[in-house]
Motif scaffolding. Structure first.
Motif, PDB file in Angstrom:
ATOM      1  N   THR A 113      -2.876   4.155  12.243  1.00  0.00           N
ATOM      2  CA  THR A 113      -2.291   5.476  12.423  1.00  0.00           C
ATOM      3  C   THR A 113      -1.001   5.594  11.606  1.00  0.00           C
ATOM      4  N   GLN A 114      -0.585   6.831  11.352  1.00  0.00           N
ATOM      5  CA  GLN A 114       0.665   7.041  10.613  1.00  0.00           C
ATOM      6  C   GLN A 114       1.872   6.488  11.371  1.00  0.00           C
ATOM      7  N   PRO A 115       1.956   6.661  12.718  1.00  0.00           N
ATOM      8  CA  PRO A 115       3.079   6.051  13.442  1.00  0.00           C
ATOM      9  C   PRO A 115       3.132   4.531  13.273  1.00  0.00           C
ATOM     10  N   THR A 116       1.980   3.888  13.134  1.00  0.00           N
ATOM     11  CA  THR A 116       1.976   2.439  12.921  1.00  0.00           C
ATOM     12  C   THR A 116       2.620   2.095  11.587  1.00  0.00           C
ATOM     13  N   THR A 147       0.796   9.073   5.156  1.00  0.00           N
ATOM     14  CA  THR A 147      -0.559   9.466   5.565  1.00  0.00           C
ATOM     15  C   THR A 147      -1.611   8.731   4.752  1.00  0.00           C
ATOM     16  N   ALA A 148      -1.437   8.695   3.426  1.00  0.00           N
ATOM     17  CA  ALA A 148      -2.415   8.020   2.564  1.00  0.00           C
ATOM     18  C   ALA A 148      -2.425   6.521   2.823  1.00  0.00           C
ATOM     19  N   ALA A 149      -1.255   5.932   3.057  1.00  0.00           N
ATOM     20  CA  ALA A 149      -1.197   4.500   3.349  1.00  0.00           C
ATOM     21  C   ALA A 149      -1.914   4.191   4.657  1.00  0.00           C
ATOM     22  N   VAL A 162       0.834  -1.203   0.000  1.00  0.00           N
ATOM     23  CA  VAL A 162       0.000   0.000   0.000  1.00  0.00           C
ATOM     24  C   VAL A 162       0.871   1.257   0.000  1.00  0.00           C
ATOM     25  N   LEU A 163       1.965   1.245   0.750  1.00  0.00           N
ATOM     26  CA  LEU A 163       2.858   2.405   0.766  1.00  0.00           C
ATOM     27  C   LEU A 163       3.498   2.610  -0.598  1.00  0.00           C
ATOM     28  N   TYR A 164       3.852   1.525  -1.272  1.00  0.00           N
ATOM     29  CA  TYR A 164       4.415   1.649  -2.616  1.00  0.00           C
ATOM     30  C   TYR A 164       3.403   2.267  -3.564  1.00  0.00           C
ATOM     31  N   GLU A 165       2.150   1.853  -3.444  1.00  0.00           N
ATOM     32  CA  GLU A 165       1.103   2.368  -4.324  1.00  0.00           C
ATOM     33  C   GLU A 165       0.790   3.831  -4.028  1.00  0.00           C
ATOM     34  N   THR A 217       6.070  -0.036  11.077  1.00  0.00           N
ATOM     35  CA  THR A 217       6.125  -1.206  10.199  1.00  0.00           C
ATOM     36  C   THR A 217       7.194  -1.035   9.132  1.00  0.00           C
ATOM     37  N   LEU A 218       7.329   0.177   8.599  1.00  0.00           N
ATOM     38  CA  LEU A 218       8.372   0.435   7.610  1.00  0.00           C
ATOM     39  C   LEU A 218       9.744   0.187   8.216  1.00  0.00           C
ATOM     40  N   GLY A 219       9.936   0.575   9.477  1.00  0.00           N
ATOM     41  CA  GLY A 219      11.204   0.319  10.148  1.00  0.00           C
ATOM     42  C   GLY A 219      11.508  -1.166  10.244  1.00  0.00           C
ATOM     43  N   ARG A 220      10.477  -1.959  10.571  1.00  0.00           N
ATOM     44  CA  ARG A 220      10.664  -3.412  10.656  1.00  0.00           C
ATOM     45  C   ARG A 220      10.997  -3.991   9.282  1.00  0.00           C
ATOM     46  N   LEU A 221      10.336  -3.484   8.255  1.00  0.00           N
ATOM     47  CA  LEU A 221      10.606  -3.963   6.900  1.00  0.00           C
ATOM     48  C   LEU A 221      12.019  -3.612   6.459  1.00  0.00           C
TER      49      LEU A 221
END
Length: 305
Positions: free
Chosen positions: A31-34, A22-24, A14-17, A38-42
């Motif tokens: 929430t945006q912090p979530t 914010t949109a993701a 979803v973030l790639y798209e 998750t991006l940090g874990r990835l």
């Protein structure tokens, strides 16, 4: 190496798209912090930044681009397996569909597409995006474009493609300044309008180059829309697809079509979408509707075989 779960992969897709935290977050209902967490874990899992912030846009790295299509397809297949598809009713669909077209695609394909929607009594919001041959593939894969019609050959294993119309190029000029019968000297003393190849129509430029006529280009424009009025007012000539020339002659009766003295067929117009597993019922229906609306008889018959 840490494991990655399905929710993390879905966040990545979803973030790639969306190219926006914010949109993701809004699409995933978190929430945006979530999303940031998750991006940090990835990033830890894949050993790569995956996305770099440029202004307000999250730009994917080369590694993220390699990961996206197979992960998107895998998630789509999982979703299709575990979710029971709803019965799709075109007459009740009021969502948005995004169609990628060139300027001449708008002029030649939109009328039959809109007529087909009216016959189905369907009332979606159809948004037409100006098609640029350099980024249409990315838009289709990301899902920002639902369907595209183009002469550009997009050779991607992640896209579905079917040909809808052959493309034969002709010359168009004013009846007040007709071209002589087709032959090697039919363009002697004539000058040309050149139209940008941004939408994928590179064939006219190739013809002008191969036959030593690029030096006779008097006008270069970005779009075809203004060309008919220019031709009526001058003795200029333009090379363009026959099906477009026929539409222009219907609007501007003082124009005249002439066959070219050389072979004038290019790659056919093709319809592109994402792969079958990644299409929603609305997208599948829209793809079928557009094909039926714009495909010529030959390609329609082949599809039925």
């Amino acid at each position: 190496m840490s494991l990655v779960d399905l929710n993390q992969l879905r966040t990545f897709v979803v973030l790639y798209e969306q190219r926006s935290l914010t949109a993701a977050a809004a699409e995933l209902h978190v929430t945006q912090p979530t999303v940031s967490y998750t991006l940090g874990r990835l990033r830890e899992r894949f050993g790569d930044d995956l996305f770099r912030r440029e202004g307000h846009v999250m730009v994917p790295t080369a590694h993220a681009t390699q990961l996206f299509a197979p992960l998107q397809e895998a998630i789509a297949q999982i979703d299709a397996t575990v979710h029971v598809p709803e019965t799709f009713d075109p007459a009740r669909f009021t969502g948005q569909l995004v169609l990628g077209l060139t300027s001449i695609g708008e002029q030649t394909f939109l009328p039959p597409i809109m007529a087909a929607l009216a016959r189905e009594a369907s009332r979606p919001h159809l948004q037409v995006e100006r098609l640029d041959s350099t980024d249409v593939e990315d838009g289709l894969i990301r899902g920002t474009v639902d369907l595209a019609l183009t002469v550009s050959a997009l050779d991607s294993p992640h896209l579905w493609r079917t040909r809808v119309r052959g493309v034969e190029y002709v010359a168009l000029s004013s009846r007040a300044h007709p071209l002589p019968p087709t032959g090697p000297e039919m363009f002697a003393g004539r000058r040309f309008v050149r139209v940008s190849a941004r939408g994928g129509h590179v064939f006219p430029v190739r013809l002008l180059t191969e036959h030593g006529l690029m030096g006779e280009v008097a006008l270069t424009v970005e779009e075809y829309a203004t060309v008919p009025a220019v031709l009526e007012a001058t003795d200029l000539v333009v090379l363009l697809p026959r099906h477009v020339a026929e539409v222009f002659c219907g609007w501007f009766p003082r124009l005249r079509i002439a066959d070219l003295p050389w072979p004038g067929e290019s790659t056919p117009v093709a319809l592109y979408t994402r792969g079958e597993a990644r299409l929603s019922p609305a997208q599948q229906w829209f793809r079928s509707l557009v094909f039926d609306a714009v495909a010529d008889a030959g390609y329609r018959n082949r599809a039925a075989e």
